[in-house]
Enzyme design. Structure first.
Site, PDB file in Angstrom:
ATOM      1  N   PRO A   1       0.822  -1.083  -0.056  1.00 55.83           N
ATOM      2  CA  PRO A   1      -0.209   0.055   0.051  1.00 55.83           C
ATOM      3  C   PRO A   1       0.970   1.248   0.025  1.00 55.83           C
ATOM      4  O   PRO A   1       1.670   1.306   0.670  1.00 55.83           O
ATOM      5  CB  PRO A   1      -0.703  -0.057   1.207  1.00 55.83           C
ATOM      6  N   ASN A   2       0.290   2.180  -0.896  1.00 53.78           N
ATOM      7  CA  ASN A   2       0.766   3.739  -0.954  1.00 53.78           C
ATOM      8  C   ASN A   2       2.152   3.777  -1.883  1.00 53.78           C
ATOM      9  O   ASN A   2       2.432   4.846  -2.020  1.00 53.78           O
ATOM     10  CB  ASN A   2       0.994   4.307   0.587  1.00 53.78           C
TER      11      ASN A   2
ATOM     12  N   ASN B   1       8.101  -5.593  -1.407  1.00 55.48           N
ATOM     13  CA  ASN B   1       7.849  -4.526  -0.424  1.00 55.48           C
ATOM     14  C   ASN B   1       6.509  -4.599   0.153  1.00 55.48           C
ATOM     15  O   ASN B   1       5.594  -3.935  -0.449  1.00 55.48           O
ATOM     16  CB  ASN B   1       8.475  -3.065  -0.991  1.00 55.48           C
TER      17      ASN B   1
ATOM     18  N   ASP C   1       1.075 -15.859   5.759  1.00 51.46           N
ATOM     19  CA  ASP C   1       0.682 -17.044   5.409  1.00 51.46           C
ATOM     20  C   ASP C   1       1.005 -17.581   3.941  1.00 51.46           C
ATOM     21  O   ASP C   1       1.642 -18.775   3.453  1.00 51.46           O
ATOM     22  CB  ASP C   1      -0.609 -17.562   5.736  1.00 51.46           C
TER      23      ASP C   1
ATOM     24  N   ARG D   1      14.193   4.263  11.817  1.00 54.01           N
ATOM     25  CA  ARG D   1      12.907   5.189  11.631  1.00 54.01           C
ATOM     26  C   ARG D   1      12.434   5.772  12.999  1.00 54.01           C
ATOM     27  O   ARG D   1      12.499   5.041  14.140  1.00 54.01           O
ATOM     28  CB  ARG D   1      11.661   4.526  11.056  1.00 54.01           C
TER      29      ARG D   1
ATOM     30  N   TYR E   1      12.137   8.562   1.029  1.00 49.39           N
ATOM     31  CA  TYR E   1      11.886   7.484   0.188  1.00 49.39           C
ATOM     32  C   TYR E   1      12.740   7.925  -1.138  1.00 49.39           C
ATOM     33  O   TYR E   1      12.498   7.079  -2.258  1.00 49.39           O
ATOM     34  CB  TYR E   1      10.479   7.330  -0.165  1.00 49.39           C
TER      35      TYR E   1
ATOM     36  N   ARG F   1       7.864   0.498  13.076  1.00 52.16           N
ATOM     37  CA  ARG F   1       8.107   0.386  11.630  1.00 52.16           C
ATOM     38  C   ARG F   1       9.267  -0.808  11.639  1.00 52.16           C
ATOM     39  O   ARG F   1       9.275  -1.531  10.465  1.00 52.16           O
ATOM     40  CB  ARG F   1       8.471   1.647  10.789  1.00 52.16           C
TER      41      ARG F   1
ATOM     42  N   ALA G   1       3.129  -1.066   4.616  1.00 45.55           N
ATOM     43  CA  ALA G   1       2.244  -1.269   5.861  1.00 45.55           C
ATOM     44  C   ALA G   1       1.885  -2.856   6.165  1.00 45.55           C
ATOM     45  O   ALA G   1       1.616  -2.813   7.121  1.00 45.55           O
ATOM     46  CB  ALA G   1       1.334  -0.335   6.117  1.00 45.55           C
TER      47      ALA G   1
ATOM     48  N   ARG H   1       5.823  12.117  -2.050  1.00 44.35           N
ATOM     49  CA  ARG H   1       5.805  12.532  -0.851  1.00 44.35           C
ATOM     50  C   ARG H   1       7.217  12.076  -0.331  1.00 44.35           C
ATOM     51  O   ARG H   1       7.865  10.959  -0.683  1.00 44.35           O
ATOM     52  CB  ARG H   1       4.733  12.057  -0.287  1.00 44.35           C
TER      53      ARG H   1
ATOM     54  N   GLU I   1      12.604  -9.506   0.925  1.00 40.75           N
ATOM     55  CA  GLU I   1      11.768  -8.596   1.612  1.00 40.75           C
ATOM     56  C   GLU I   1      12.656  -7.128   1.467  1.00 40.75           C
ATOM     57  O   GLU I   1      13.886  -7.143   1.506  1.00 40.75           O
ATOM     58  CB  GLU I   1      11.579  -8.830   2.896  1.00 40.75           C
TER      59      GLU I   1
ATOM     60  N   HIS J   1      12.794  -2.933   1.872  1.00 35.84           N
ATOM     61  CA  HIS J   1      12.036  -1.654   2.284  1.00 35.84           C
ATOM     62  C   HIS J   1      13.279  -0.639   1.938  1.00 35.84           C
ATOM     63  O   HIS J   1      14.358  -0.886   1.988  1.00 35.84           O
ATOM     64  CB  HIS J   1      12.127  -1.615   3.866  1.00 35.84           C
ATOM     65  N   ILE J   2      12.600   0.480   1.331  1.00 41.31           N
ATOM     66  CA  ILE J   2      13.666   1.518   0.744  1.00 41.31           C
ATOM     67  C   ILE J   2      14.230   2.076   1.883  1.00 41.31           C
ATOM     68  O   ILE J   2      15.548   2.292   1.791  1.00 41.31           O
ATOM     69  CB  ILE J   2      12.475   2.593   0.066  1.00 41.31           C
TER      70      ILE J   2
HETATM   71  O1  CA2 Z   1      10.799   1.811   3.740  1.00 40.87           O
HETATM   72  C1  CA2 Z   1      10.029   1.244   3.054  1.00 40.87           C
HETATM   73  O2  CA2 Z   1       9.889   0.722   1.845  1.00 40.87           O
HETATM   74  C2  CA2 Z   1       8.682   1.013   3.795  1.00 40.87           C
HETATM   75  O3  CA2 Z   1       8.235  -0.445   3.304  1.00 40.87           O
HETATM   76  C3  CA2 Z   1       7.575   2.027   3.195  1.00 40.87           C
HETATM   77  C4  CA2 Z   1       6.109   1.692   3.704  1.00 40.87           C
HETATM   78  C5  CA2 Z   1       6.029   1.841   5.070  1.00 40.87           C
HETATM   79  O4  CA2 Z   1       4.975   1.473   5.756  1.00 40.87           O
HETATM   80  C6  CA2 Z   1       7.298   0.870   5.751  1.00 40.87           C
HETATM   81  O5  CA2 Z   1       7.369   1.365   7.228  1.00 40.87           O
HETATM   82  C7  CA2 Z   1       8.620   1.325   5.169  1.00 40.87           C
HETATM   83  C8  CA2 Z   1       5.038   2.770   2.982  1.00 40.87           C
HETATM   84  C9  CA2 Z   1       5.386   4.192   3.269  1.00 40.87           C
HETATM   85  C10 CA2 Z   1       4.157   5.105   2.908  1.00 40.87           C
HETATM   86  O6  CA2 Z   1       3.873   5.425   1.546  1.00 40.87           O
HETATM   87  C11 CA2 Z   1       4.695   6.172   0.875  1.00 40.87           C
HETATM   88  C12 CA2 Z   1       4.604   6.110  -0.361  1.00 40.87           C
HETATM   89  C13 CA2 Z   1       5.476   7.083  -1.086  1.00 40.87           C
HETATM   90  C14 CA2 Z   1       5.905   8.377  -0.503  1.00 40.87           C
HETATM   91  C15 CA2 Z   1       5.864   8.473   0.829  1.00 40.87           C
HETATM   92  C16 CA2 Z   1       5.226   7.346   1.466  1.00 40.87           C
END
Ligand code: CA2
Length: 149
Positions: free
Chosen positions: A11-12, A75, A88, A108, A24, A113, A78, A19, A99, A101-102
């Protein structure tokens, strides 16, 4: 082609590049896909690259990948923290799973997180190397599964 590497995003991440660039970076998810595709092509693998905001869709994609995947790069975003159906589904896969994570989730501001539940079922983790972590993960899978080029 030796097989397919699946790169799955939670997600996101469709908003990547729009953002929080200090955390990121400036690359978009399309840029990440291009990087992953270049790595997969160079090693003779096909690539499936996907993003979803829906947990059930992520579960369906992992189940589908299970049949033919040379490996999975995920990735979970959340989903990392509470999505037991995703955990699962990953557990049911026999292929290597990386896995990604950026950001460095252990560094953090929010402690939650750092507590990815996926960590217990994946082969390995890349966290904090920016979007370059995706390319490294694809390259790793190609290296362990064998390269054609
Ligand atoms: O560091 C990562 O790749 C994360 O998996 C990114 C997730 C966050 O929930 C993890 O804790 C770490 C998503 C971040 C929120 O989404 C955004 C997307 C684009 C720009 C900013 C935030």
């Amino acid at each position: 082609m030796r097989g397919t590497i699946h790169v799955l995003n939670g997600p996101n991440l469709n908003l990547l590049g729009e953002r929080e660039p200090a955390i990121y970076g400036h690359d978009t998810l399309a840029d990440v896909e291009a990087m992953c595709r270049a790595e997969a092509d160079a090693a003779g693998y096909a690539l499936e690259f996907r993003q979803t905001n829906a947990e059930h869709e992520m579960v369906d994609w992992i189940q589908a990948a299970r049949k033919d995947a040379a490996g999975i790069v995920i990735n979970p975003a959340a989903f990392s923290y509470a999505a037991y159906p995703v955990l699962d589904a990953l557990k049911l896969c026999d292929c290597p799973i990386v896995e990604v994570h950026i950001s460095n989730i252990h560094r953090r501001e929010a402690e939650w997180r750092s507590k990815s539940i996926m960590t217990q079922v994946v082969t390995g983790i890349v966290s904090g190397l920016g979007v370059h972590g995706y390319a490294l993960a694809v390259r790793h899978i190609a290296e362990v599964r064998g390269r054609t080029k």
